[in-house]
Design an enzyme around this catalytic site. Structure first.
Site, PDB file in Angstrom:
ATOM      1  N   LEU A   1      55.391  74.854  15.485  1.00  0.00           N
ATOM      2  CA  LEU A   1      54.149  75.325  16.403  1.00  0.00           C
ATOM      3  C   LEU A   1      54.184  76.500  16.779  1.00  0.00           C
ATOM      4  O   LEU A   1      54.542  78.214  15.795  1.00  0.00           O
ATOM      5  CB  LEU A   1      55.993  75.514  16.878  1.00  0.00           C
ATOM      6  CG  LEU A   1      56.520  73.783  17.304  1.00  0.00           C
ATOM      7  CD1 LEU A   1      58.163  74.238  18.505  1.00  0.00           C
ATOM      8  CD2 LEU A   1      55.503  73.006  18.365  1.00  0.00           C
ATOM      9  N   ASP A   2      53.110  77.041  17.545  1.00  0.00           N
ATOM     10  CA  ASP A   2      52.316  78.242  16.905  1.00  0.00           C
ATOM     11  C   ASP A   2      53.451  79.420  17.972  1.00  0.00           C
ATOM     12  O   ASP A   2      55.099  78.791  17.891  1.00  0.00           O
ATOM     13  CB  ASP A   2      51.732  78.539  19.626  1.00  0.00           C
ATOM     14  CG  ASP A   2      51.074  77.752  18.527  1.00  0.00           C
ATOM     15  OD1 ASP A   2      50.409  77.104  17.723  1.00  0.00           O
ATOM     16  OD2 ASP A   2      49.357  77.288  19.904  1.00  0.00           O
ATOM     17  N   LYS A   3      53.480  80.449  17.503  1.00  0.00           N
ATOM     18  CA  LYS A   3      54.862  81.497  17.632  1.00  0.00           C
ATOM     19  C   LYS A   3      54.934  81.458  19.163  1.00  0.00           C
ATOM     20  O   LYS A   3      56.464  81.692  19.501  1.00  0.00           O
ATOM     21  CB  LYS A   3      53.731  82.931  17.487  1.00  0.00           C
ATOM     22  CG  LYS A   3      55.071  83.813  17.316  1.00  0.00           C
ATOM     23  CD  LYS A   3      54.513  85.124  17.096  1.00  0.00           C
ATOM     24  CE  LYS A   3      55.464  86.366  16.663  1.00  0.00           C
ATOM     25  NZ  LYS A   3      54.647  87.715  16.151  1.00  0.00           N
TER      26      LYS A   3
ATOM     27  N   THR B   1      55.070  79.429  21.393  1.00  0.00           N
ATOM     28  CA  THR B   1      55.224  77.852  22.302  1.00  0.00           C
ATOM     29  C   THR B   1      56.641  77.831  21.549  1.00  0.00           C
ATOM     30  O   THR B   1      56.940  78.178  20.278  1.00  0.00           O
ATOM     31  CB  THR B   1      54.715  77.088  21.633  1.00  0.00           C
ATOM     32  OG1 THR B   1      53.360  77.092  21.689  1.00  0.00           O
ATOM     33  CG2 THR B   1      54.969  74.789  22.205  1.00  0.00           C
TER      34      THR B   1
ATOM     35  N   ARG C   1      46.314  73.923  24.240  1.00  0.00           N
ATOM     36  CA  ARG C   1      45.626  75.513  25.208  1.00  0.00           C
ATOM     37  C   ARG C   1      44.502  75.906  25.247  1.00  0.00           C
ATOM     38  O   ARG C   1      43.868  75.455  26.716  1.00  0.00           O
ATOM     39  CB  ARG C   1      46.167  76.630  24.020  1.00  0.00           C
ATOM     40  CG  ARG C   1      47.515  76.499  23.838  1.00  0.00           C
ATOM     41  CD  ARG C   1      48.148  77.314  23.225  1.00  0.00           C
ATOM     42  NE  ARG C   1      47.774  79.414  22.885  1.00  0.00           N
ATOM     43  CZ  ARG C   1      48.009  80.344  22.271  1.00  0.00           C
ATOM     44  NH1 ARG C   1      48.235  79.649  21.058  1.00  0.00           N
ATOM     45  NH2 ARG C   1      47.311  81.102  22.313  1.00  0.00           N
TER      46      ARG C   1
END
Length: 374
Positions: free
Chosen positions: A150-152, A154, A253
């Site tokens: 997961l993105d930082k 998120t 996004r």
């Protein structure tokens, strides 16, 4: 005898991995270059056939390896590699890591990753989930393994394999798109189509060093995102469910920004238009709410992750009810193959194209809209 050909049987935990990965696990002294040399000279065989380092192996297969003394002769003149010590975790870090676990069984862990914590390390990133996995061995002999990320910024459900076999199974589920992930997001504005599919190819944006992605109709990789509006706050914001049908970097996004509805708090892709006024947090409002995947031992893992405080507070501030999001059915509709789906795809592509043309006009000197205007 030291000069005897050695034969190894592939264990179930190694099913599906690359041959060079098997050597790294079981014969670490045999470097990639050595294994490649054995392959070129026909000394490396799987079930009697010549093999290459990139071949995938299966449980029960027989790997034939040159004698131990051959490896010894190659490695005795090579200076030993310095071992990198993995930093030990303190009691507070261990307790924190274990507090993230929301599901545990013999094959898998599911963590509820908080926003602001990276999944893996990198330049100037020392605090990350991968490091914390040292606290999550429990009663297993091996270290847990990440199978997706997961993105930082998120938050939400992050699946971890507890064994090599389980990690391989889950990795296949993600690559074949049989695993289903459901995200919740708060977006700026309200999509005119309440239930649709975004199909816009994505590529790395030139000049950003791969740090930013963009829609690229010519060079981009195919990317598909289904979205459904759960609720709306007038015309200023909407709460949406997102389901990625592909796994491109920053896909959700990029797609939401491309159709004119950036995720709240995502300044990277939405610019200043990605922030709401008043008491709404400026943190990213993107949360991996649910993950559903087949279990390697049968059945399914189906887990929901609680919202982080800032997201939960925003739901209340905008008058939304959390239970409404979970009321949506996770179905298998394939919009692309229906007339309605094709109409929605065309509408969303057209909307993204209009937004791109509008951005080009601004770049040629047109003044930006007033701050805060929606």
């Amino acid at each position: 005898m030291s000069d005897a050909i050695r034969t190894f049987t592939v264990a179930p935990d190694d099913d599906g991995i690359r041959l060079d990965r098997w050597f790294k696990r079981h014969l670490p002294d045999a470097s990639f270059n050595i294994v490649s040399r054995w392959a070129r000279t026909g000394q490396l065989r799987v079930d009697g056939k010549r093999a290459t380092p990139g071949d995938r192996i299966e449980a029960g297969q027989q790997i034939r390896v040159p004698p131990a003394e051959v490896l010894a002769k190659v490695t005795e003149t090579r200076p030993p590699r310095p071992k990198r010590e993995r930093p030990s975790l303190g009691e507070d870090e261990t307790a924190f890591a274990q507090s993230l676990v929301i599901h545990k069984d013999a094959a898998a862990l599911v963590l509820n990753k908080p926003p602001g914590l990276a999944t893996q390390g990198g330049t100037k990133t020392d605090e990350h989930v991968d490091r914390l996995l040292d606290a999550l061995w429990y009663d297993e002999d091996g270290r847990p393994k990440l199978v997706h990320r997961l993105d930082k910024d998120t938050s939400g459900a992050l699946l971890v394999g507890r064994t090599a076999r389980a990690a391989g199974h889950f990795a296949k589920a993600f690559s074949s798109r049989t695993a289903r992930k459901v995200y919740w997001a708060i977006v700026v504005g309200v999509p005119s189509i309440e239930d649709g599919m975004i199909e816009l190819p994505i590529a790395k944006q030139p000049g950003t060093g791969g740090e930013k992605m963009h829609v690229d109709e010519k060079e981009g990789s195919p990317a598909r995102t289904r979205y459904r509006v759960i609720d709306r706050a007038g015309n200023s914001a909407a709460w949406v469910e997102l389901q990625p049908f592909t796994g491109r970097t920053h896909q959700l996004r990029v797609h939401m920004a491309a159709i004119g509805h950036p995720i709240v708090g995502d300044g990277k892709y939405g610019g200043r238009d990605a922030f709401l006024t008043g008491t709404i947090s400026r943190k990213m409002h993107l949360h991996a709410r649910r993950i559903r995947v087949d279990h390697p031992d049968g059945g399914q893992i189906d887990v929901r992750a609680d919202l982080p405080p800032h997201f939960a507070e925003t739901l209340v501030a905008l008058g939304f009810t959390e239970a409404d999001g979970d009321a949506l059915v996770l179905d298998e509709v394939k919009f692309k193959d229906t007339d309605e789906g094709k109409r929605r795809l065309v509408a969303n592509k057209a909307k993204a194209a209009r937004k791109e043309r509008k951005g080009e006009r601004r770049g040629r000197g047109a003044p930006p809209p007033p701050r805060g205007k929606r």
